[in-house]
Design an enzyme around this catalytic site. Structure first.
Site, PDB file in Angstrom:
ATOM      1  CB  THR A  83      -1.103   3.391  -4.462  1.00  0.00           C
ATOM      2  OG1 THR A  83      -2.258   2.997  -3.747  1.00  0.00           O
ATOM      3  CG2 THR A  83      -1.497   4.260  -5.637  1.00  0.00           C
TER       4      THR A  83
ATOM      5  CG  ASP B  44     -10.303   4.174  -1.395  1.00  0.00           C
ATOM      6  OD1 ASP B  44      -9.830   4.246  -0.255  1.00  0.00           O
ATOM      7  OD2 ASP B  44      -9.591   4.142  -2.417  1.00  0.00           O
TER       8      ASP B  44
ATOM      9  NE  ARG C 212     -11.328   4.964  -6.935  1.00  0.00           N
ATOM     10  CZ  ARG C 212     -10.468   4.746  -5.940  1.00  0.00           C
ATOM     11  NH1 ARG C 212      -9.281   4.209  -6.160  1.00  0.00           N
ATOM     12  NH2 ARG C 212     -10.791   5.075  -4.715  1.00  0.00           N
TER      13      ARG C 212
ATOM     14  N   GLY D 191       0.152   6.647  -1.450  1.00  0.00           N
ATOM     15  CA  GLY D 191       0.196   7.107  -0.062  1.00  0.00           C
ATOM     16  C   GLY D 191      -1.152   7.438   0.544  1.00  0.00           C
ATOM     17  N   GLY D 192      -2.248   6.886   0.004  1.00  0.00           N
ATOM     18  CA  GLY D 192      -3.564   7.192   0.572  1.00  0.00           C
ATOM     19  C   GLY D 192      -3.773   8.697   0.522  1.00  0.00           C
TER      20      GLY D 192
HETATM   21  O1  DON Z   1      -7.543   5.688  -4.333  1.00  0.00           O
HETATM   22  C1  DON Z   1      -7.061   5.972  -3.248  1.00  0.00           C
HETATM   23  O2  DON Z   1      -6.989   7.099  -2.822  1.00  0.00           O
HETATM   24  C2  DON Z   1      -6.500   4.867  -2.390  1.00  0.00           C
HETATM   25  N1  DON Z   1      -7.112   3.640  -2.746  1.00  0.00           N
HETATM   26  C3  DON Z   1      -5.014   4.833  -2.564  1.00  0.00           C
HETATM   27  C4  DON Z   1      -4.363   3.862  -1.634  1.00  0.00           C
HETATM   28  C5  DON Z   1      -2.925   4.130  -1.432  1.00  0.00           C
HETATM   29  O3  DON Z   1      -2.371   5.044  -1.971  1.00  0.00           O
HETATM   30  C6  DON Z   1      -2.198   3.236  -0.507  1.00  0.00           C
HETATM   31  N2  DON Z   1      -0.800   3.535  -0.569  1.00  0.00           N
HETATM   32  N3  DON Z   1       0.151   3.656  -0.199  1.00  0.00           N
END
Ligand code: DON
Length: 554
Positions: A366, A407, A65, A457-458
């Site tokens: 992502t 984030d 990360r 997908g956040g």
């Molecule tokens: O690490 C995370 O939870 C976010 N940065 C992920 C971002 C994400 O999945 C965007 N996607 N579609």
């Protein structure tokens, strides 16, 4: 078997498997290839998590990360009047956290792989140098991201063809990226963190008002962590889930939800009663995410309490057997888990999403991929630039930089780009890793590899991955059906139940009668999974049709 979002990347993995590489060798090849062919999410300028489970039973979680630079501080995105400069953490140089991908991939390869870095990077270098035909998907995503990419000179140079968007079928070459990949293949991660690439990045940051210095790059380390584990007995089989620890929130959330749902009968997702239980579990685990979760190297995270089945029992008791709960009434933190510290949850005064807050961003920012080799070694990897094309900044050395700083809890009590409210434990701090939802996960059935999964997908990552697990482990769906099935998502705040457009209308109406406010979304998550047929041992690649994923085996 390799399953990723891109055919060319899955083929890169298979190329390495055919040369005798193991799943980790192939995974590193896929990750570098995605950095070339899927630039909106694949990356060397971002970070992520790789979960490895070897055929001999060893499992490890490689945490690469991104990290906040040393000069980052908790209020760095607040103006002097306390309001949020929302763009600060999402676009441009100041939104960039120290990238972890190159360190993470090198560490994974060195520890669990068998091949040299140069060999597994060869397909990516070839794709960057010789180019590849632009797909409809890539052309559309480049077009959608024009407004951000146009703002940065290198992004214009790399991602536009003579000032105009690339068209499907155009050949897309990335000579600067190819040169950088070649240097990394030769001098390893030292090149990225201390060599020419690092010097150029630090110079650019200093010129453009970014925070990352040579010292930040030199100090970055990928970390090998113990994965989280939980077990469930379902229909006569013993299941073990191996999943992501902090700084991911996903593993804790999934264990907590599966614990809540353990004694509950689940039929299918046309059954409003089954959906009700899963949604109420999601609501509660997202409330806990908001209250407690963060980088456990910097804040106390009550992992034991949150993942304890007795705590799940307490949460289950707060769920009405038929009716929707109100997120407001649940508040952050539910009943406190036993190992939480006095005074938490920290998110006591939550404000509803203000009109000025950025709205939820849909897109494919992502990317997750899964690999299983012939010996039964397996890899689940999710990595990201956060937003689509990250911060929008392409370095002079040809790769995109993340905007992972968003984030963090950039403004306590206020939602981020994914409408997530987060606690003070996740405040910005030098060297700290922002809380993530990414959760590469592996399931064992009666001690044998059974399912490799994960999603972008956040916050929808957690719901999509949880549903894929429920579909495979609890509902006994076949591998592809487990990925195709309509998804739904509830993240505590906002108090909305999101359903995919394919979700049953009749079930949605029934849920509305139970008090749910429903909003449709085109897609929730994008899973690239591998299931193992329990009878034959065959590896069943299950690519997500939502974004035309590609399962390639041989
Ligand atoms: O690490 C995370 O939870 C976010 N940065 C992920 C971002 C994400 O999945 C965007 N996607 N579609």
């Amino acid at each position: 078997m390799v399953v990723s979002d891109e055919q060319l990347a899955s083929e890169a993995g298979v190329e390495i498997l055919k040369k005798g590489g193991n799943a980790v060798d192939a995974a590193v090849a896929v990750a570098f290839a995605l950095a070339v062919v899927d630039p909106q999410a694949g990356n060397i300028g971002g970070g992520g998590f790789m979960l490895v489970r070897l055929a001999d039973g060893r499992a490890a979680f490689v945490d690469y990360r991104e990290e906040a630079p040393k000069h980052a501080s908790r209020n760095m995105y607040l103006r002097s009047d306390g309001t949020l400069d929302a763009e600060g953490s999402t676009v441009g140089y100041r939104s960039v956290a120290v990238p972890g991908t190159v360190a993470g991939l090198e560490l994974a390869l060195k520890t669990y792989g068998t091949k040299k870095l140069a060999e597994v990077m060869a397909p990516a270098i070839r794709l960057a140098e010789q180019g590849f035909p632009v797909s409809e998907k890539l052309a559309a995503s480049l077009r959608d991201s024009q407004p951000t990419l146009q703002r940065f000179s290198m992004s214009r140079r790399v991602f536009l063809k003579d000032g105009a968007p690339y068209q499907p079928g155009d050949i897309f070459r990335q000579p600067k990226l190819a040169a950088t990949l070649r240097r990394i293949a030769r001098y390893r991660s030292a090149e990225f963190y201390r060599g020419q690439t690092a010097h150029k990045l630090a110079d650019e940051m200093a010129r453009a008002g970014g925070l990352i210095t040579l010292a930040d790059l030199g100090a970055y380390k990928a970390k090998i962590r113990e994965p989280l584990r939980a077990s469930y007995d379902v229909n006569g089989s013993h299941w073990e889930m191996i999943t992501s620890p902090p700084p991911s929130s996903g593993g804790i959330a999934a264990i907590e939800a599966l614990n809540i749902l353990a004694p509950i009968e689940l039929k299918d997702w046309q059954d409003a009663q089954s959906v009700h239980w899963v949604v109420e579990a999601m609501r509660r685990v997202f409330a806990d995410r908001a209250a407690y979760l963060a980088d456990a190297d910097f804040a106390h995270v009550p992992v034991k309490g949150l993942t304890d089945p007795r705590y799940a029992g307490e949460l289950r008791a707060t769920i009405h057997p038929r009716l929707a709960s109100s997120s407001k009434q649940i508040g952050a933190g539910n009943p406190a888990p036993f190992d939480s510290v006095e005074g938490s949850p920290a998110t006591s005064s939550l404000e509803p999403r203000g009109a000025a807050a950025p709205s939820f961003r849909e897109g494919n920012h992502t990317t997750h991929f899964s690999v299983v080799d012939a010996a039964g070694n397996s890899v689940a990897n999710t990595y990201t630039l956060n937003d689509s094309y990250g911060s929008g900044v392409t370095t002079t050395t040809g790769f995109l930089l993340n905007d992972e700083m968003d984030d963090f809890t950039v403004q306590p009590g206020h939602p981020n780009m994914f409408d997530l409210v987060q606690s003070d434990a996740n405040a910005i701090g030098p060297g700290k890793r922002p809380l993530s939802s990414m959760m590469p996960t592996i399931l064992l059935r009666d001690g044998k590899l059974s399912f490799v999964t994960g999603s972008p997908g956040g916050p929808g990552i957690i719901s999509a991955t949880l549903l894929s697990i429920l579909n495979w482990m609890r509902l006994g769906m076949d591998a592809q059906a487990a990925i195709n099935a309509p998804r739904f998502h509830q993240q505590w705040l906002p108090d909305v139940l999101y359903v995919e457009t394919t979700f049953s209308q009749a079930t949605a109406r029934e849920l509305e009668q139970r008090g749910y406010r429903i909003t449709e979304r085109d897609w929730i998550g994008n899973i690239e999974a591998i299931a193992i047929d329990p009878k034959t041992g065959e590896r069943l690649g299950a690519a997500d049709p939502r974004r035309q994923g590609a399962a390639v085996g041989y």
